[in-house]
Design an enzyme around this catalytic site. Structure first.
Site, mmCIF file in Angstrom:
data_model
loop_
_atom_site.group_PDB
_atom_site.id
_atom_site.type_symbol
_atom_site.label_atom_id
_atom_site.label_comp_id
_atom_site.label_asym_id
_atom_site.label_seq_id
_atom_site.Cartn_x
_atom_site.Cartn_y
_atom_site.Cartn_z
ATOM 1 N N ASP A 58 0.800 -1.401 0.116
ATOM 2 C CA ASP A 58 0.481 -0.162 0.005
ATOM 3 C C ASP A 58 0.962 0.930 -0.116
ATOM 4 O OD1 ASP A 58 -2.296 0.820 0.338
ATOM 5 O OD2 ASP A 58 -2.347 1.780 2.097
ATOM 6 N N THR A 91 -3.692 5.915 -3.228
ATOM 7 C CA THR A 91 -2.636 7.158 -3.056
ATOM 8 C C THR A 91 -1.775 6.160 -3.856
ATOM 9 O OG1 THR A 91 -1.943 4.544 -1.370
ATOM 10 C CG2 THR A 91 -3.652 6.128 -0.424
ATOM 11 N N THR A 92 -1.389 5.409 -4.193
ATOM 12 C CA THR A 92 -0.064 5.069 -5.025
ATOM 13 C C THR A 92 -0.304 5.990 -6.013
ATOM 14 O OG1 THR A 92 0.290 2.622 -4.287
ATOM 15 C CG2 THR A 92 1.862 2.910 -6.053
ATOM 16 N N ASP A 379 -9.843 -1.193 3.921
ATOM 17 C CA ASP A 379 -9.895 -0.324 2.134
ATOM 18 C C ASP A 379 -11.623 -0.524 2.103
ATOM 19 O OD1 ASP A 379 -7.230 -0.103 2.472
ATOM 20 O OD2 ASP A 379 -6.118 -1.150 0.996
HETATM 21 P P1 ADP Z 1 -3.214 2.704 -5.864
HETATM 22 O O1 ADP Z 1 -2.633 3.330 -4.163
HETATM 23 O O2 ADP Z 1 -3.016 3.669 -6.620
HETATM 24 O O3 ADP Z 1 -4.519 2.189 -5.651
HETATM 25 P P2 ADP Z 1 -3.140 -0.103 -6.765
HETATM 26 O O4 ADP Z 1 -1.371 -0.806 -6.159
HETATM 27 O O5 ADP Z 1 -4.151 -0.952 -5.771
HETATM 28 O O6 ADP Z 1 -2.392 1.495 -6.377
HETATM 29 O O7 ADP Z 1 -2.662 0.082 -8.138
HETATM 30 C C1 ADP Z 1 -4.540 0.690 -8.843
HETATM 31 C C2 ADP Z 1 -4.353 0.297 -10.048
HETATM 32 O O8 ADP Z 1 -4.052 -1.178 -10.439
HETATM 33 C C3 ADP Z 1 -5.453 0.929 -10.446
HETATM 34 O O9 ADP Z 1 -5.152 1.806 -11.488
HETATM 35 C C4 ADP Z 1 -6.774 -0.119 -11.013
HETATM 36 O O10 ADP Z 1 -7.048 0.096 -12.291
HETATM 37 C C5 ADP Z 1 -5.277 -0.836 -11.484
HETATM 38 N N1 ADP Z 1 -5.890 -2.593 -11.268
HETATM 39 C C6 ADP Z 1 -6.079 -2.880 -10.247
HETATM 40 N N2 ADP Z 1 -6.215 -4.671 -11.476
HETATM 41 C C7 ADP Z 1 -5.643 -5.024 -12.108
HETATM 42 C C8 ADP Z 1 -6.210 -5.911 -13.489
HETATM 43 N N3 ADP Z 1 -6.539 -7.012 -13.730
HETATM 44 N N4 ADP Z 1 -5.247 -5.431 -14.557
HETATM 45 C C9 ADP Z 1 -4.975 -4.453 -14.656
HETATM 46 N N5 ADP Z 1 -5.195 -3.116 -13.594
HETATM 47 C C10 ADP Z 1 -5.133 -3.369 -12.866
#
Ligand code: ADP
Ligand code: MG
Length: 523
Positions: A58, A91-92, A379
């Site tokens: 996270d 957040t990332t 979350d």
């Molecule tokens: P954040 O802290 O920004 O939420 P995450 O590590 O949770 O970071 O990543 C979120 C990103 O990953 C989002 O842009 C989401 O659309 C993308 N995402 C989630 N699942 C998938 C998937 N199966 N394939 C491609 N992208 C994905």
């Protein structure tokens, strides 16, 4: 003009030099977390001052745990923390987008464009795409909410766990949500139990507390009654050790004791007068009162944690009071049932009310597993609450960012001034999400970006993004990779806000040694 030595203990960087250093700080910060983005993102092992360890992917947890000194990096971490508070996710992405915006802005500065113009261009771009978001959004329903919660948990554990967490979170929020109001997630109590499997976690309607009534002769179940919550106890007053009692005649001590006892029993009389059926105290209840409370048909609980009293207060509409004597009718809450049930051979107190509360019992094999599942619940509950407020969803996997970048480039053409270049730089920055998702999934970032852009154009669809489960460009809504509008909107607004405020800084005054920053090529 010289500063007359006033700033002799201060190291100072101004103008371009200051901006370059600030951009370096932002890039260093995003470099620290970019490998965690997306479902294929890797984890970080965090070790705090006291040697406690935490494995997480996270972004905001990593940044908040790391002791970052650089003020500009702190501004970006601030944006990420706000994202966490408002949207619970993204957040990332916020940090990565903000630093990419600054990197692109720096390239324009090197070409001779003033940061103020870039800031104005960024603001125009932001306003335009926040409006565009409405065009791309699709209305959500309960089934899509569950999918969006699973997307938010992507990369945080195995599929069965994510499905269980999403399903149960939705169930819990459904219980506590009332018509026309945003669900208040603090009405959900979480109980952690080790020794089971995550899939056996459950949601119970009502608040469940691992407490038993102080006397088994008290009613086991009361329906439709009144509850008083005491932020203290039903006990004799404790005197300070230095108190002196002058006993001048034989009856004085007895009279003193009798008065004390009288005061204690007055409290039960007051409870009866107020029509209280259940009392829960933060502190103890004098054993002498037990029989009196039993006689009055009152259910009593002692040593209830303050956090639990707060949840009870919210669910039953009660106000915590410091002592019974000064309590009034308006402090009293109501419930539809207050019962004592046995779960796993342990007595539990279950309170149900119209204001509703819900309890999630999280099960897992070890303390670490349960802790990780609890963070996932936090979350998922946050994201689902968001969707109860604004039920619209957006395609994930970078699809929305690419579609927005396209719209922006068209919009840029309509701007006559130099801001046009800034809007284009802003559009490029939005594409960073797909590039990083691809990179973390072991795919070629440029190739992936180009193929999604062309697929979107050829199919006239803004829903095509990268599905990292298959590695192909796909319709994200069909693949179930969707996220709440609120998460994307806040990520864009937060990143823009942070980058514009950093662009406006042209003078940095340090009262201490500057921390080391990585080198950024001057182009
Ligand atoms: P954040 O802290 O920004 O939420 P995450 O590590 O949770 O970071 O990543 C979120 C990103 O990953 C989002 O842009 C989401 O659309 C993308 N995402 C989630 N699942 C998938 C998937 N199966 N394939 C491609 N992208 C994905
Ligand atoms: Mg996320």
């Amino acid at each position: 003009m010289s500063d007359g030595g006033i700033l002799k203990d201060t190291s100072r960087s101004t103008g371009r030099d200051a901006l370059q250093k600030n951009v370096q700080a932002a890039i260093a910060l995003s470099g620290a977390i970019r490998s965690t983005l997306g479902p294929k993102g890797l984890d970080k092992l965090l070790i705090d001052d006291e040697g406690r360890t935490l494995v997480t992917n996270d972004g905001v947890t990593v940044l908040e745990t790391a002791k970052v000194e650089h003020p500009v990096a702190k501004m970006i971490i601030g944006a990420s923390s706000v994202q966490d508070k408002i949207a619970k996710d993204g957040t990332t992405s916020t940090v990565i987008i903000a630093s990419e915006m600054l990197r692109n802005a720096w390239e324009l500065v090197v070409q001779g464009i003033h940061p103020a113009i870039i800031g104005r261009g960024f603001r125009l771009a932001e306003q335009h795409i926040v409006e565009c978001l409405d065009d791309f959004a699709i209305p959500g329903d309960k089934k899509l909410f569950e999918k969006a919660a699973i997307t938010a948990l992507d990369g945080k554990g195995h599929v069965a766990m994510k499905e269980t967490v999403s399903r149960l979170s939705l169930q819990a929020i459904n219980i506590i949500s009332q018509v026309n109001s945003k669900p208040d997630k603090s009405k959900i109590k979480i109980i952690l139990q080790t020794g089971g499997v995550v899939e056996h976690s459950e949601v119970i309607s009502g608040l469940v507390l691992a407490k038993k009534r102080i006397d088994l002769a008290m009613p086991k179940e009361i329906k439709n009654g009144s509850i008083l919550l005491l932020d203290g106890g039903l006990e004799r007053r404790s005197f300070s050790s230095s108190m002196k009692l002058n006993v001048s005649s034989p009856g004085v001590l007895d009279a003193f004791r009798n008065k004390e006892r009288e005061l204690l029993f007055d409290q039960v009389d007051q409870l009866k007068k107020l029509g209280v059926n259940v009392i829960a105290c933060k502190e103890g209840i004098d054993d002498e009162l037990k029989s009196e409370l039993v006689k009055s048909g009152i259910q009593a609980f002692r040593r209830v944690a303050k956090g639990d009293l707060d949840i009870l207060a919210k669910s039953c509409g009660a106000v915590l009071v410091n002592d019974v004597i000064s309590a009034t009718k308006s402090n009293i809450g109501s419930f539809s049932s207050s019962s004592n049930v046995s779960m796993n051979n342990l007595e539990h107190w279950v309170v149900k009310s119209d204001g509703t509360g819900a309890t999630i019992i999280i099960r897992g094999s070890t303390v670490d597993v349960v802790g990780e599942v609890e963070r996932c619940f936090d979350d998922a509950l946050g994201v689902i609450c968001q969707m109860f407020e604004d039920d619209r969803l957006l395609p994930g996997g970078g699809a929305t960012y690419i579609a927005l970048a396209k719209r922006l480039r068209r919009f840029a053409e309509s701007i006559p001034g130099r801001e046009q270049l800034a809007v284009e730089a802003y559009a490029d920055a939005l594409e960073v999400i797909v590039r990083v998702l691809a990179e973390n999934g072991g795919l070629d970032p440029i190739q992936t970006l180009l193929s999604i852009v062309s697929e979107q154009t050829n199919n006239k669809s803004s829903k095509i993004g990268l599905n990292l489960n298959t590695g192909n460009p796909e319709d994200m809504v069909k693949s179930g990779i969707i996220e709440p509008v609120g998460v994307v909107r806040q990520a864009i607004v937060g990143a823009t806000e942070a980058s514009i405020s950093i662009l406006r800084i042209d003078d940095v005054l340090w009262a201490k040694q500057e921390p080391q920053m990585p080198d950024l090529p001057q182009n």
